[in-house]
Design a protein around this motif. Structure first.
Motif, mmCIF file in Angstrom:
data_model
loop_
_atom_site.group_PDB
_atom_site.id
_atom_site.type_symbol
_atom_site.label_atom_id
_atom_site.label_comp_id
_atom_site.label_asym_id
_atom_site.label_seq_id
_atom_site.Cartn_x
_atom_site.Cartn_y
_atom_site.Cartn_z
ATOM 1 N N GLU A 161 -8.734 2.831 44.645
ATOM 2 C CA GLU A 161 -7.658 3.621 44.739
ATOM 3 C C GLU A 161 -6.668 3.085 45.969
ATOM 4 N N PHE A 162 -6.767 2.036 46.247
ATOM 5 C CA PHE A 162 -5.443 1.295 46.960
ATOM 6 C C PHE A 162 -4.444 1.231 46.171
ATOM 7 N N TYR A 163 -3.310 1.198 46.621
ATOM 8 C CA TYR A 163 -1.877 0.822 45.982
ATOM 9 C C TYR A 163 -0.981 -0.004 46.526
ATOM 10 N N GLY A 164 -0.725 -0.852 46.048
ATOM 11 C CA GLY A 164 0.527 -2.011 46.600
ATOM 12 C C GLY A 164 1.034 -2.797 45.742
ATOM 13 N N SER A 165 1.488 -3.881 46.071
ATOM 14 C CA SER A 165 2.301 -5.045 45.091
ATOM 15 C C SER A 165 2.067 -6.569 45.931
ATOM 16 N N VAL A 166 2.360 -7.252 44.922
ATOM 17 C CA VAL A 166 2.347 -8.770 45.371
ATOM 18 C C VAL A 166 3.599 -9.539 45.144
ATOM 19 N N SER A 167 4.497 -10.007 46.220
ATOM 20 C CA SER A 167 5.714 -10.565 46.129
ATOM 21 C C SER A 167 5.901 -11.790 46.834
ATOM 22 N N HIS A 168 7.205 -12.444 46.527
ATOM 23 C CA HIS A 168 7.343 -13.650 47.379
ATOM 24 C C HIS A 168 7.637 -13.506 48.796
ATOM 25 N N LYS A 169 7.074 -14.426 49.670
ATOM 26 C CA LYS A 169 7.589 -14.263 50.974
ATOM 27 C C LYS A 169 8.005 -15.739 51.243
ATOM 28 N N GLY A 170 9.244 -16.034 51.606
ATOM 29 C CA GLY A 170 9.733 -17.467 51.572
ATOM 30 C C GLY A 170 9.530 -18.279 50.440
ATOM 31 N N LYS A 171 9.631 -19.599 50.682
ATOM 32 C CA LYS A 171 9.764 -20.321 49.442
ATOM 33 C C LYS A 171 8.612 -20.646 48.589
ATOM 34 N N SER A 172 7.520 -20.830 49.418
ATOM 35 C CA SER A 172 6.166 -21.170 48.992
ATOM 36 C C SER A 172 4.985 -20.274 49.293
ATOM 37 N N CYS A 173 5.352 -19.130 49.671
ATOM 38 C CA CYS A 173 4.437 -18.230 50.115
ATOM 39 C C CYS A 173 4.373 -16.876 49.394
ATOM 40 N N TYR A 174 3.167 -16.043 49.504
ATOM 41 C CA TYR A 174 3.342 -14.509 48.772
ATOM 42 C C TYR A 174 2.677 -13.708 49.532
ATOM 43 N N ARG A 175 2.854 -12.614 49.463
ATOM 44 C CA ARG A 175 2.428 -11.512 50.385
ATOM 45 C C ARG A 175 1.755 -10.157 49.513
ATOM 46 N N LEU A 176 0.796 -9.735 49.768
ATOM 47 C CA LEU A 176 0.168 -8.540 49.164
ATOM 48 C C LEU A 176 0.527 -7.401 50.103
ATOM 49 N N GLU A 177 0.971 -6.384 49.977
ATOM 50 C CA GLU A 177 1.593 -5.519 50.686
ATOM 51 C C GLU A 177 0.874 -3.949 50.337
ATOM 52 N N LEU A 178 0.473 -3.306 51.231
ATOM 53 C CA LEU A 178 -0.434 -2.113 51.164
ATOM 54 C C LEU A 178 0.206 -1.046 52.086
ATOM 55 N N PRO A 179 1.309 -0.576 51.518
ATOM 56 C CA PRO A 179 2.133 0.433 52.256
ATOM 57 C C PRO A 179 1.906 1.946 52.586
#
Length: 207
Positions: A161-179
């Motif tokens: 029951e967590f919620y979030g997203s995965v998106s680009h962070k810079g040119k070659s990195c990604y981030r998972l966010e749990l807001p």
């Protein structure tokens, strides 16, 4: 040396190694390496990482600092420990083949400990203003060069029951966010922080 069975401590160490560690070899030498911030991570690696290696492998490790840098590191050569960890962590450039170990997925407690190790090393807690004058809105972030790996982590978290997203962070990195506050509260209840710097930042008095 008797190898440890999978438990919460082992899962957390694998999370640490996946976050800020690596396995490498030069000739016949087999190296285990972990990096961290000299100030922010000193207490964490001294009281958590060092203890985990002792408890799991009866291995005494040293934490060193790089001169003129804000970096600390753990580096040692041990073929037996290297071979054991390599069952779960890719050797060399890990991001091309990084995935959650199957053993971690067999128990929610193992998965939570694994994520704790990941976020304590390769993650952060940030606060945004969200149209207010001062930052107040929390977000837990985990960064990686492997988008599929982060997607798999988020997929497992959603089962709890967590919620979030995965998106680009810079040119070659990604981030998972749990807001948000709900995610932070659930994270504190189910997973928690072993890193005192992150635990202090996530404390109610800081929000």
């Amino acid at each position: 040396m008797k190898m440890p069975i999978m438990n919460d401590e082992y899962a957390e160490l694998l999370g640490i190694m996946t976050g800020d560690g690596c396995l490498s070899h030069t000739g016949k030498a087999r190296y285990i390496y972990i990096a961290g911030h000299k100030q922010d991570d000193w207490e964490y690696h001294h009281n958590i990482t060092k203890v985990l290696f002792q408890n799991l492998f009866s291995k005494e490790i040293n934490i060193k600092e790089r001169k003129n840098e804000n970096t600390l590191f753990i580096k040692f050569s041990d073929k037996v420990i290297f071979n054991e960890l390599s069952k779960f962590i890719p050797v060399g450039k890990k991001y091309d083949s990084l995935e959650i170990p199957n053993m971690i997925l067999k128990d929610a407690s193992f998965f939570f400990a694994y994520v704790r190790g990941l976020v304590d090393t390769d993650g952060c807690i940030i606060f945004s203003k969200q149209h207010r004058k001062t930052p107040y809105y929390p977000r837990i972030e985990l960064t990686s060069k492997s988008k599929p790996f982060l997607i798999s982590i988020l997929s497992e978290l959603k089962k709890h029951e967590f919620y979030g997203s995965v998106s680009h962070k810079g040119k070659s990195c990604y981030r998972l966010e749990l807001p948000g506050f709900k995610n932070l509260k659930k994270y504190q209840e189910l997973i928690g922080f072993s890193n005192p710097t992150k635990r202090k930042k996530s404390a109610p008095s800081q929000i």
